[in-house]
Design an enzyme around this catalytic site. Structure first.
Site, PDB file in Angstrom:
ATOM      1  N   GLY A  22       0.798  -1.215   0.000  1.00  0.00           N
ATOM      2  CA  GLY A  22       0.000   0.000   0.000  1.00  0.00           C
ATOM      3  C   GLY A  22       0.831   1.264   0.000  1.00  0.00           C
ATOM      4  N   PHE A  23       0.160   2.369   0.171  1.00  0.00           N
ATOM      5  CA  PHE A  23       0.763   3.697   0.115  1.00  0.00           C
ATOM      6  C   PHE A  23       1.934   3.833   1.082  1.00  0.00           C
ATOM      7  CE2 PHE A  23      -0.185   8.224   1.827  1.00  0.00           C
ATOM      8  CZ  PHE A  23       0.908   8.762   1.171  1.00  0.00           C
ATOM      9  N   ILE A  24       1.678   3.746   2.365  1.00  0.00           N
ATOM     10  CA  ILE A  24       2.738   3.918   3.368  1.00  0.00           C
ATOM     11  C   ILE A  24       3.653   2.701   3.387  1.00  0.00           C
ATOM     12  CG2 ILE A  24       3.240   4.255   5.817  1.00  0.00           C
ATOM     13  CD1 ILE A  24       0.549   5.703   6.071  1.00  0.00           C
ATOM     14  N   TYR A  58     -14.128   3.586  11.474  1.00  0.00           N
ATOM     15  CA  TYR A  58     -12.690   3.450  11.223  1.00  0.00           C
ATOM     16  C   TYR A  58     -11.881   3.900  12.435  1.00  0.00           C
ATOM     17  CZ  TYR A  58      -8.011   4.562   9.579  1.00  0.00           C
ATOM     18  OH  TYR A  58      -6.639   4.651   9.458  1.00  0.00           O
ATOM     19  N   LYS A 108      -9.282   1.698  15.083  1.00  0.00           N
ATOM     20  CA  LYS A 108      -7.893   2.021  15.414  1.00  0.00           C
ATOM     21  C   LYS A 108      -7.715   2.150  16.928  1.00  0.00           C
ATOM     22  CE  LYS A 108      -5.779   1.881  11.516  1.00  0.00           C
ATOM     23  NZ  LYS A 108      -4.696   0.896  11.314  1.00  0.00           N
TER      24      LYS A 108
END
Length: 323
Positions: free
Chosen positions: A10-12, A152, A156
């Site tokens: 993914g992105f990170i 979401y 977390k």
């Protein structure tokens, strides 16, 4: 060091993998290539990593205990960087049960397998969204009464609680990092900065919600720096903010985007959306003191990097299409 990155395509995660390879680590990536955006983009994210001899790609889901067991049996990991999750506030409002299953049950499954194989060190990718619309600014890790206002954000927060529980019960050493609005090359196409810059480039209207909102926008290289430094300082249980330590309003952000794009934005204003936090601003006192974390990329420089990446990607897509 032998490192497992969940969500590493993914992105990170893909940026973290590239950084750790450059540091000399053996990098294992676990990713299920979820359809929230294209497999092709994720494969582009990891293209450079795939050519490295110390990079290993494993396709699988963090909820699959059998897959995780096989992976941990075959590889003696020193540390796990856990970034796999279903992202996005608005999408979580539509599918809260799925977000609970992936983000909470998946994290629990990973922690169980880590404990089974004696892997004690974990970096957990959390989010500034756990603070919700907290009145105390800048946001400090030890502030009381967190107010997660979306499914979401709640997943977390629950993930952090699971990590604390496994530290207390099994002695696992876990650092939770609360990321503040990450942007940069390889950003997901559903994220605001990506969408805004593309709308400005194509001279399409961009939609903004609410008035008076502000964010702590953090360039992805600074996030990677925070993860890397935390990896080598895992001790007991800890929570740190990883952000820029500053904030700008949404209108200021758009003005900067117009500047780096050399084009004006066409704006449609709509009311607030449920689940969106009004303001974020990271207090970096603890992360600077204990991790020696220091963000270095200004918002204007980071946006320019983002514009350059989008231009390069669009040029490549045009070339591929014409050929």
């Amino acid at each position: 060091m032998n490192v497992l990155i969940t969500g590493g395509a993914g992105f990170i995660g893909s940026h973290v993998a590239d950084h750790l390879l450059a540091m000399g680590c053996r990098v294992h990536v676990l990713d299920n290539f979820h359809s929230n955006y294209s497999r092709e983009q994720k494969l582009l994210n990891i293209r450079s990593g795939m050519s490295h001899p110390a990079y290993y790609l494993h396709e699988g889901d963090i909820r699959d205990a059998t897959r995780l067991t096989d992976l941990f049996r075959q590889n003696p990991f020193d540390v796990v960087v856990h970034l796999a999750a279903l992202p996005g506030v608005q999408a979580s409002l539509q599918r809260p049960d799925v977000y609970t299953d992936v983000n909470i049950n998946g994290t629990r499954t990973l922690l169980n397998v880590m404990h089974q194989f004696g892997v004690r060190k974990l970096i957990f990718g959390s989010s500034s969204s756990v603070y919700g619309d907290h009145p105390a600014m800048p946001l400090q890790e030890d502030c009381q009464h967190l107010f997660p206002i979306s499914p979401y954000a709640l997943t977390k927060y629950k993930g952090e609680q699971l990590c604390r529980q496994y530290h207390e019960q099994y002695g696992m050493e876990i650092t939770c990092l609360r990321f503040f609005t990450v942007y940069g090359p390889r950003q997901r196409p559903d994220m605001a900065i990506y969408q805004f810059l593309e709308a400005i480039r194509q001279q399409h209207p961009l939609t903004i919600y609410g008035k008076g909102t502000s964010r702590d926008y953090t360039y992805v290289a600074d996030i990677v720096q925070g993860i890397s430094k935390a990896m080598f300082r895992i001790d007991g249980f800890a929570i740190y903010n990883i952000g820029s330590g500053s904030y700008v309003s949404l209108r200021q952000l758009i003005t900067l985007m117009e500047s780096v794009s050399n084009q004006k934005a066409l704006i449609i204003q709509k009311p607030d959306r449920p689940g969106d936090v009004a303001h974020t601003w990271a207090d970096l006192t603890l992360s600077k003191q204990n991790l020696t974390y220091q963000p270095t990329t200004s918002l204007s420089d980071g946006l320019q990097q983002m514009v350059d990446w989008l231009a390069s990607r669009n040029a490549q897509a045009t070339l591929s299409y014409s050929s």
